[in-house]
Motif scaffolding. Structure first.
Motif, mmCIF file in Angstrom:
data_model
loop_
_atom_site.group_PDB
_atom_site.id
_atom_site.type_symbol
_atom_site.label_atom_id
_atom_site.label_comp_id
_atom_site.label_asym_id
_atom_site.label_seq_id
_atom_site.Cartn_x
_atom_site.Cartn_y
_atom_site.Cartn_z
ATOM 1 N N LYS A 105 19.430 56.559 -25.044
ATOM 2 C CA LYS A 105 19.700 56.458 -23.532
ATOM 3 C C LYS A 105 20.804 55.347 -23.555
ATOM 4 O O LYS A 105 20.745 54.450 -24.095
ATOM 5 C CB LYS A 105 18.266 56.189 -22.974
ATOM 6 C CG LYS A 105 17.655 57.160 -22.830
ATOM 7 C CD LYS A 105 16.209 56.873 -21.876
ATOM 8 C CE LYS A 105 15.593 58.217 -21.607
ATOM 9 N NZ LYS A 105 14.261 58.512 -22.591
ATOM 10 N N GLY A 106 21.840 55.747 -22.556
ATOM 11 C CA GLY A 106 22.589 54.731 -22.256
ATOM 12 C C GLY A 106 23.973 55.009 -23.305
ATOM 13 O O GLY A 106 24.932 54.266 -23.205
ATOM 14 N N GLY A 137 19.629 61.293 -20.227
ATOM 15 C CA GLY A 137 20.430 60.301 -20.658
ATOM 16 C C GLY A 137 20.991 60.639 -21.956
ATOM 17 O O GLY A 137 22.119 60.703 -22.444
ATOM 18 N N SER A 138 19.901 61.164 -22.913
ATOM 19 C CA SER A 138 20.110 61.491 -24.346
ATOM 20 C C SER A 138 20.338 62.862 -24.606
ATOM 21 O O SER A 138 20.545 63.208 -25.606
ATOM 22 C CB SER A 138 19.333 60.715 -25.454
ATOM 23 O OG SER A 138 17.997 61.112 -25.015
ATOM 24 N N ARG A 158 31.893 59.811 -18.060
ATOM 25 C CA ARG A 158 31.485 58.860 -18.956
ATOM 26 C C ARG A 158 32.425 58.206 -20.194
ATOM 27 O O ARG A 158 32.393 57.270 -20.509
ATOM 28 C CB ARG A 158 30.373 59.602 -19.785
ATOM 29 C CG ARG A 158 29.489 59.041 -20.851
ATOM 30 C CD ARG A 158 28.851 57.725 -20.501
ATOM 31 N NE ARG A 158 27.956 56.987 -21.527
ATOM 32 C CZ ARG A 158 28.697 55.987 -22.132
ATOM 33 N NH1 ARG A 158 29.822 55.678 -21.969
ATOM 34 N NH2 ARG A 158 27.891 55.464 -23.108
#
Ligand SMILES: *Cc1c(COP(=O)(O)O)cnc(C)c1O
Length: 357
Positions: free
Chosen positions: A190-191, A254-255, A102
């Motif tokens: 998210k993201g 995602g978070s 990431r």
């Protein structure tokens, strides 16, 4: 052994702290592990050296743009045979590579990672405290070291492992904490980088933490970043709720940071036959359950504290007192099972313990 590392021993060993009065993360051992990465060469020159400051170019990318990641795990002495052992270090190696991906940090062979942790723990094994609720906390991290002010991923990195003999993360041990539901600031969306273990997530969470402390709360319960409706994490640990006959934790979407303790709790509870579910849980549902007398227990999970029960939750103007402000049976069961496995007091049913030699 596939990986061996040269060792340079300190000529000036430090005095060890009193194991009966150990804070968390304040004392450091005699040695550390270092390894560099250079583009074209890969990770190289892993070694154990005396604990000392690290020298960085003032233009090092990490100092400007925060390209950094970290991990946390612990070493224990087995109470039955004195062997030094780790708890699921392969999971930290895997998570490191997910975080690295990431943050555009190059991956590391998982075997190399675990071998490095074992090498430094073996060297400073005499620093592992043996008093109840203590352990040797292990902090591996990676920083971008290339001197450059343009914004791009670094071509050079440093991997470091330091060790800290530590007592309970919360000075009161398993004493229930008071939490504040944060409805202004958010930790992750998210993201974003919420599922990566990186320093930047912590820097952006400090403000809310400071405010919570000022109001007399130990930690924050974070809500999701989009609707500020669903519960996500407690400060820097994962959150569990016992409502009716369900044990609920937020799904990894995602978070949420995929905690290794979270995973261990889920596995222990499912094996013991509990109704353990991963699903979105809104703060409204929690309030409603509280009003109906069905909100039975809440606790946080993470390597540092293992399990931290919650005795009070404040949302806006409402104080919810959980289980009379006492530790509940599920939290106690998980603490006893996980800590018991870590120190070898109970049988390692899941194959989670990894001896250092
Ligand atoms: C490290 C961490 C956790 C807990 O993970 P463990 O692997 O159980 O220690 C939970 N939430 C956040 C934000 C974390 O950084």
């Amino acid at each position: 052994m596939k990986y061996e590392f040269p060792v340079t021993r300190t000529t000036n060993p430090k005095e060890k702290p009193d194991p009966n009065n150990l804070p968390f993360g304040k004392y450091f051992t005699d040695h550390m592990f270092l390894m560099e990465y250079d583009e074209g060469q890969g990770w190289h020159d892993g070694r154990v050296v005396p604990y000392a400051p690290i020298v960085l170019d003032p233009a090092a990318l990490v100092l400007h743009y925060g390209q950094e990641m970290f991990e946390g795990l612990k070493a224990y002495k087995n109470v039955k045979n004195g062997r030094v052992q780790l708890f699921r270090p392969d999971m930290n190696a895997k998570r490191t590579n997910r975080t690295n991906d990431r943050l555009c940090i190059p991956p590391m062979d998982e075997e190399l990672y675990v071998a490095a942790v074992k090498a430094i723990v073996k060297e400073d094994a005499d620093w592992i405290p043996e008093v109840k609720d203590t352990s040797l906390y292990i902090r591996p991290y990676i920083i971008a070291t290339e001197p450059y002010l343009g914004i791009r991923n670094s071509k050079k990195f440093l991997f470091v492992i330091i060790l800290s003999p530590s007592g309970p993360y919360y000075p009161n041990g398993l004493q229930p904490t008071k939490l504040y539901v944060e409805d202004t600031y958010v930790r992750a969306v998210k993201g974003g980088t919420g599922e990566a273990k990186c320093g930047g997530n912590y820097a952006s969470g400090l403000k809310a933490q400071v405010i919570a402390h000022e109001k007399g709360f130990e930690q924050i319960l974070w809500l999701d970043g989009r609707e500020q409706k669903y519960v996500e994490e407690v400060g820097t640990s994962n959150a569990f709720f016992v409502i009716g006959d369900e044990i609920i934790t937020a799904p990894l979407g995602g978070s949420i940071l995929p905690g290794i303790t979270r995973d261990s709790c889920i596995q222990v509870l499912r094996k013991k036959g509990y109704n353990m579910v991963e699903r979105p849980l809104s703060i409204d549902e929690i309030e409603e359950a509280y009003d109906k007398g069905e909100f039975k227990e809440m606790f946080a999970s993470g390597t540092a504290a293992i399990i931290s029960p919650v005795g009070l939750l404040r949302y806006k103007d409402k104080d919810m007192v959980i289980n009379g402000g006492n530790i509940g049976p599920i939290a106690q069961l998980l603490y006893d099972t996980i800590y018991g496995t870590q120190i070898g007091k109970i049988e390692d049913e899941f194959g989670w313990v990894d001896p250092v030699e």
